[in-house]
Write a protein that holds these residues in place. Sequence first.
Motif, short mmCIF file in Angstrom:
data_model
loop_
_atom_site.label_atom_id
_atom_site.label_comp_id
_atom_site.label_asym_id
_atom_site.label_seq_id
_atom_site.Cartn_x
_atom_site.Cartn_y
_atom_site.Cartn_z
N ALA A 162 4.51 12.13 10.05
CA ALA A 162 4.07 10.81 9.62
C ALA A 162 2.60 10.79 9.23
O ALA A 162 1.78 11.55 9.78
CB ALA A 162 4.32 9.79 10.73
N TYR A 163 2.28 9.88 8.32
CA TYR A 163 0.89 9.72 7.86
C TYR A 163 0.20 8.56 8.58
O TYR A 163 -0.91 8.17 8.23
CB TYR A 163 0.88 9.48 6.35
CG TYR A 163 1.06 10.76 5.53
CD1 TYR A 163 2.03 11.69 5.86
CD2 TYR A 163 0.26 11.02 4.43
CE1 TYR A 163 2.21 12.85 5.12
CE2 TYR A 163 0.43 12.18 3.67
CZ TYR A 163 1.40 13.09 4.03
OH TYR A 163 1.57 14.24 3.30
N PHE A 223 6.24 8.19 1.68
CA PHE A 223 5.68 8.47 2.99
C PHE A 223 6.81 8.73 4.00
O PHE A 223 7.80 7.98 4.03
CB PHE A 223 4.85 7.29 3.48
CG PHE A 223 3.54 7.12 2.76
CD1 PHE A 223 2.43 7.88 3.10
CD2 PHE A 223 3.42 6.19 1.73
CE1 PHE A 223 1.22 7.73 2.44
CE2 PHE A 223 2.21 6.02 1.05
CZ PHE A 223 1.11 6.80 1.42
N PRO A 224 6.70 9.79 4.80
CA PRO A 224 7.70 10.01 5.84
C PRO A 224 7.86 8.77 6.72
O PRO A 224 6.88 8.17 7.17
CB PRO A 224 7.11 11.19 6.63
CG PRO A 224 6.32 11.94 5.62
CD PRO A 224 5.70 10.88 4.75
N GLY A 225 9.09 8.38 6.92
CA GLY A 225 9.37 7.18 7.69
C GLY A 225 9.02 5.90 6.96
O GLY A 225 9.21 4.81 7.50
N ALA A 227 11.29 14.17 -6.30
CA ALA A 227 9.98 13.62 -5.98
C ALA A 227 9.55 14.14 -4.61
O ALA A 227 10.32 14.77 -3.89
CB ALA A 227 10.01 12.10 -6.01
N ASN A 228 8.31 13.87 -4.25
CA ASN A 228 7.67 14.47 -3.08
C ASN A 228 7.86 13.58 -1.84
O ASN A 228 7.59 12.38 -1.88
CB ASN A 228 6.18 14.65 -3.39
CG ASN A 228 5.48 15.59 -2.44
OD1 ASN A 228 5.66 15.51 -1.24
ND2 ASN A 228 4.65 16.46 -3.00
N HIS A 229 8.29 14.22 -0.75
CA HIS A 229 8.46 13.50 0.52
C HIS A 229 7.63 14.17 1.61
O HIS A 229 7.98 14.11 2.78
CB HIS A 229 9.94 13.47 0.88
CG HIS A 229 10.31 12.48 1.95
ND1 HIS A 229 9.64 11.28 2.14
CD2 HIS A 229 11.30 12.50 2.90
CE1 HIS A 229 10.20 10.62 3.13
NE2 HIS A 229 11.20 11.34 3.62
N SER A 230 6.53 14.82 1.20
CA SER A 230 5.62 15.58 2.06
C SER A 230 6.18 16.99 2.28
O SER A 230 7.34 17.27 1.96
CB SER A 230 5.37 14.89 3.41
OG SER A 230 6.43 15.12 4.31
N THR A 254 2.20 8.02 -7.44
CA THR A 254 2.62 6.66 -7.11
C THR A 254 3.49 6.73 -5.86
O THR A 254 4.45 7.50 -5.81
CB THR A 254 3.42 6.03 -8.26
OG1 THR A 254 2.56 5.83 -9.38
CG2 THR A 254 4.01 4.68 -7.84
N ALA A 255 3.13 5.97 -4.83
CA ALA A 255 3.95 5.92 -3.62
C ALA A 255 5.16 5.04 -3.89
O ALA A 255 5.02 3.94 -4.43
CB ALA A 255 3.14 5.38 -2.45
#
Length: 285
Positions: free
Chosen positions: A148-149, A189-191, A140-143, A208-209
């Motif tokens: 950070a966002y 989301f990072p962090g 899955a995607n972690h950026s 989906t987050a």
Amino acid sequence: MITLVRRAAALCVLGAALAACGTSESPRAPRPAPSAPSAAPSKPVPSRPPTLAPGPAGLTPVFEHGPRTAGRTVALTFDADMTADQGPRAASGEHFDNPGLIATLRRLKVPATVFMTGRWAEEYPDAARSIGRDPRFEIANHSYSHYAYTDDCYGLPTVSRDRMRSDLERAYTAFRKAGVRDAMPYFRFPGGCYDQAAREELTAAGVTAVQWDVVSGDAFATDADAVARQVLDGVRPGSVVVMHCTRSAAPVTERAVRTIVPELRDRGYRFVKVSELIGAANGRA
């Protein structure tokens, strides 16, 4: 003599009738020639991975854990972190991968979801491809950058609002280049830091987050037993556990997993991927 002639005539009439109409059996469809190939079986159409419906005003949905009443399931998740500016550290010998951890998960036959940054996939393409093609795991995607966002997120550099979606999509591009065919439509989301603005910016991405409800505490930990105790004390049915897949930042994770897995199995837990928990939340599993 007359009798014989009549019998011969009758036989001629019967023969003509049979020749014209065939036998009394039903006609048969012609068979294909022995060399004719049979039709290829149709391939099943792969189903789309389960996702959550958008939140209020179309915001990116956030998933933290699965149903508490759908059996003793638990998802171990591992963040493969590497920020966009850590290339020089990797070049100097710092290890952001953890092949020993992946080998242990395979040996113990534990399904898992790996939240990978695009920069990590670029640095370790063979590992990314191996994980992505193993049916026991899902990526899955972690950026892309692990920036950070939101502001003030554990000291991480930040991504500007107008670059959030492109940062996410850049990670998927990195996965494809590494040979990962089917990365999941899940984003962490990072962090773990997010706000409404970040959810608004990612709405169009259709992801989906995925957060968590059990913090392992493995980041920068040196005591594997303490990490294991924290996980074992926190797990409930449907839990999502956050851990890390980076040797330099989480050096004891593999040892902690060797304690966590048999203990949870003794308690009756079954390990699943995040996709199964989301499917259960949707009533699809």
